[in-house]
Design a protein around this motif. Structure first.
Motif: not given
Lengths: 472, 388
Positions: A368, A466, A469-470, A472
């Motif tokens: 990510x 996924x 990455x959210x 972050x």
């Protein structure tokens, strides 16, 4: 230098791989021609030296990880590296403790039955499996060398720095680090000079040998699976001629004349001289023979010339029956081999999957943070591809075993069993019934090695990516 | 309705194959094939280049608008490549099915059994092509209509292209625009031709194989004590049809894989667009989404049909009067049942089986990816995004 060691069965087929394993430093001390005390001692010292060097470097990497455990980025990167090389240590230790079961699996195929009608097919599929095993070995060796070379090449690109977060200003500073393939703690200075060269060479050695240790053991496992699959192919291939042979063996008078195939009688007559041989020549081991000669177990009907519908002599009938026996015994042998493989390597697979799962989760997090085409991106993607490739390597062969073993049923059905004797029909029924359940290799009963496993691992990585990455 | 002859069912497909440059009777690939394939591939590369050039975290919505077109283009090219590799098998399978079909037509009882199925295939063949043709016509010729509308409303000419491509030259004047426009609609038609033909071929062949399985079940059910010798015939027929189904699986395994993978991505992107995009996009999105869902649904329906028909043979074996037959026939029936308990499945390159179960799995996976996308998407300008 070394006299040729007399080997048989699987050991002969896998000799190049075994020699490579011995060269890489695994604790494999069998299969040498010369087993004198001095040579064995030398070999043990060789393996132990490798083990010590690799473990020492691993500990150095661990110390480095502990030193920088406060920096999140450094910690993640170091953890991934440490886990990556954990495979080698685990496999080295696993082999050392489990070498007896490895030797047992390698010896499973030392004695195999044979039948004069099917030797040609047997030899053909044996040859196919040999060539596939060689190709796999070359491929994996090539990939290992390629990985080491690209790792070392990548070291020379980009900045060789460490990212340290300054406590006061809360921004990321860079601290110069030695330009080495791996980050490790050494008791001597490695920024430049003699220490740097020594560390570099040590690390190249470590990279090459640890990757070789892990990958070669996987190659042995996959080679075993290739062998089992080709044996199953052989069994499928001889089903048809076996049925044609049995079509002549009609031990009960048929109800209607249509079931009586004239052509099959001709085929039986074409059987090469085997019928004139001494019956003992059909079997390689005396114990295979127990059934018919002594009359124990089998019920060989004694036909006079008038009662026998097809005009076969007792010897011809025994040949047909012996073919069925060969098939069943060979299939049981394959089942024994697969069971032995599962017992030997299952736990190693379990450890591999555990370590890989954690590695892939962390790699998803690292992915990510990719923000462009740079060294970081290449190294993260390289780690990802290598880890997934290792999992894919044994998943694909495990899957092939499942496919082959469950397609035996279809092969049994697709031959002309309806023209065969009652015995042949019963044989087909029992084979169909048994082969509905595929032969699988399981990781210590936790999971089955198949492409489903790989797909779920891949899906899990994408999901973690996924979610992370959210966050972050 | 009348029973369609085999030639009728395959007429449109054969003509399409001829048009694409891989005619049924000639194993050599014609020049036409490359004439159609290469421009489409070039167009795809340009679209992907455009996609790549707009890739950044702020343009997420735009990217999901561009994705479906690219996906369909990639899907149709991959499908036709996969099928070209297996075209010899397709020809042989068609010939074998034709022979079997003739046998069916000669027997009125059999014809009655499969009447409904054949009529359905004919219906699907005709209307699938018509529907796709209408869709692509509307989409392609919408661009001049939009230009005309803009001209009438604002008295200026905006050169709109149907597909977003990255070109090394500008299309601000009539001549370049016209060239690129004609090129675009040509590629659009080719794309639709490719994937519609592959889908219809899949439906027709799977249906015909299913028909044969159901005929075997019917024949097996009618076997009784006097006709026990027919069992051997039944087994031979079953073996033959199983072999045909194996060929079918071999031909369509790669296209099915591409369909499943790319279909999931398309559903995800389209759903996202539908939820977050602006109102003018909604009709287009709904249309596109329903066509993708329909395509995957049809694929799964026929896969499921094959599974159920091939396993029905086991039931049919039980439903015949086996208890009145002799020992030998009972053994044969038992063997048939054991074999038929393992149905013939179509797979996506062995990764997953094509059935209703897989359809719901695709939908649920796409749904979960779509939910994650929605949660992580922040419209640009509403929230300050940290630098990584």
């Amino acid at each position: 230098m070394m006299t040729k060691v007399k080997t048989q069965g699987l050991v002969t087929d896998l000799m190049p791989c075994i020699r490579l394993l011995q060269a890489a430093g695994h604790f494999l001390f069998n299969y040498h021609a010369d087993t004198s005390g001095m040579n064995m001692l030398l070999r043990k010292i060789y393996s132990s030296a490798h083990a010590v060097l690799i473990v020492v470097h691993y500990i150095c990497m661990g110390i480095n990880m502990a030193q920088y455990k406060d920096e999140v980025n450094e910690l993640t990167a170091n953890t991934i590296t440490v886990l990556f090389f954990a495979h080698s240590i685990i496999k080295l230790a696993f082999f050392a403790f489990n070498s007896k079961s490895f030797y047992r699996t390698l010896a499973v195929w030392n004695q195999s039955n044979s039948h004069p009608l099917f030797t040609e097919s047997d030899a053909r599929y044996h040859q196919i499996s040999l060539s596939k095993m060689r190709r796999l070995l070359y491929f994996i060796c090539g990939m290992t060398v390629f990985s080491v070379i690209s790792w070392v090449t990548l070291t020379f690109f980009g900045e060789s720095v460490r990212m340290i977060a300054s406590k006061e200003t809360n921004e990321t500073l860079t601290e110069p680090a030695p330009r080495l393939p791996l980050k490790a703690w050494y008791p001597f200075k490695t920024m430049s000079g003699g220490g740097y060269v020594f560390a570099f060479i040590y690390q190249i050695y470590f990279l090459l040998f640890s990757m070789a240790l892990a990958n070669l053991l996987d190659v042995i496992f996959c080679s075993w699976l290739i062998f089992a699959c080709e044996q199953l192919q052989h069994l499928k291939a001889i089903m048809k001629p076996l049925m044609e042979l049995s079509a002549a063996l009609d031990t009960y008078r048929p109800n209607t004349a249509e079931l009586f195939r004239v052509s099959s009688t001709d085929k039986t007559e074409k059987v090469p001289d085997a019928v004139d041989m001494d019956i003992r020549g059909i079997y390689s081991t005396q114990q295979d023979f127990g059934m018919t000669l002594r009359g124990a177990g089998g019920k060989l009907q004694n036909f006079n010339a008038e009662n026998n519908p097809n005009g076969l002599t007792a010897k011809q009938e025994m040949l047909a029956r012996s073919a069925i026996k060969y098939w069943v015994e060979r299939h049981k042998h394959v089942v024994r081999l697969v069971a032995s493989i599962g017992d030997t390597y299952g736990t190693a697979l379990l450890f591999h999957m555990l370590v890989s799962t954690i590695t892939l989760t962390l790699l998803a997090y690292q992915a990510t943070k990719i923000n462009g085409i740079n060294v970081y991106a290449f190294s993260t993607i390289g780690y990802l591809v290598y880890t997934l490739g290792q999992v894919f390597h044994f998943c694909i062969f495990g899957n092939r075993l499942i496919e082959e073993s469950s397609s035996v049923m279809e092969a049994a059905y697709s031959c002309q069993w309806y023209d065969g004797s009652e015995e042949a029909k019963t044989f087909v029924q029992i084979v169909c019934q048994q082969c509905q359940k595929a032969m699988t290799i399981s990781g210590a009963k936790f999971f089955n090695v198949s492409l489903d496993l790989f797909a779920s691992v891949l899906g899990a990585v994408v999901t973690y990516f996924m979610v992370l990455i959210q966050l972050k | 309705m009348d029973i369609p002859k085999f030639e009728e069912l395959l007429k449109q497909i054969k003509m399409n194959f001829w048009l694409m440059g891989i005619p049924f009777d000639n194993p050599k690939i014609q020049i036409r094939y490359y004439v159609l394939l290469l421009p489409l591939s070039l167009m795809l590369i340009e679209e992907i280049a455009f996609f790549g050039s707009r890739m950044s975290s702020e343009n997420f919505l735009e990217l999901t608008q561009l994705a479906p077109c690219i996906c369909i283009g990639v899907l149709s090219v991959l499908k036709i490549l996969a099928l070209t590799a297996k075209r010899q098998k397709i020809y042989e399978l068609t010939q074998n099915l034709e022979c079997l079909h003739k046998i069916i037509l000669n027997d009125t009882r059999k014809t009655e059994l499969v009447r409904k199925n054949l009529v359905l295939i004919k219906f699907i063949t005709k209307y699938f092509f018509v529907l796709n043709a209408v869709l692509i016509f509307v989409y392609n010729f919408s661009s001049p209509v939009i230009i005309a509308y803009n001209y009438i409303v604002s008295n200026e000419v905006q050169f709109v292209l149907p597909y977003a491509v990255l070109l090394p030259f500008k299309t601000d004047s009539w001549i370049p625009w016209l060239i690129v426009y004609v090129y675009s609609i040509f590629c659009g038609f080719t794309c639709v031709l490719y994937y519609a033909t592959v889908d219809v071929l899949y439906c027709v062949m799977t249906s015909l194989v299913c028909n044969n399985f159901s005929l075997i079940s019917f024949k097996l059910q009618k076997v009784n004590r006097n006709t026990a010798h027919l069992l051997k015939e039944v087994v031979k027929e079953q073996q033959y049809v199983l072999k045909l189904a194996e060929d079918l699986e071999n031909i369509f395994t790669a296209p099915n894989l591409f369909n499943v993978l790319i279909g999931s991505v398309e559903i995800c992107a389209l759903g996202f667009n539908l939820m977050i995009g602006d109102l003018t996009q909604i009709p287009g999105c709904i249309l596109f989404l329903s066509s993708v869902l329909l395509q995957i649904l049809i694929m799964s329906v026929f896969g499921e049909n094959l599974i159920s028909e091939s396993s029905r043979i086991a039931e049919a074996a039980f439903l015949c009067k086996w208890y009145e037959m002799d020992q030998k026939s009972k053994k044969t029936i038992l063997t048939i049942m054991i074999r038929s308990h393992k149905p013939k499945k179509l797979t996506a390159y062995k990764f997953s089986v094509i059935s209703y179960g897989s359809f719901s799995k695709i939908i649920s996976t796409s749904w979960s990816y779509f939910t994650i996308l929605r949660t992580m998407y922040t419209p640009p300008g509403t929230k300050f995004q940290d630098d990584l």
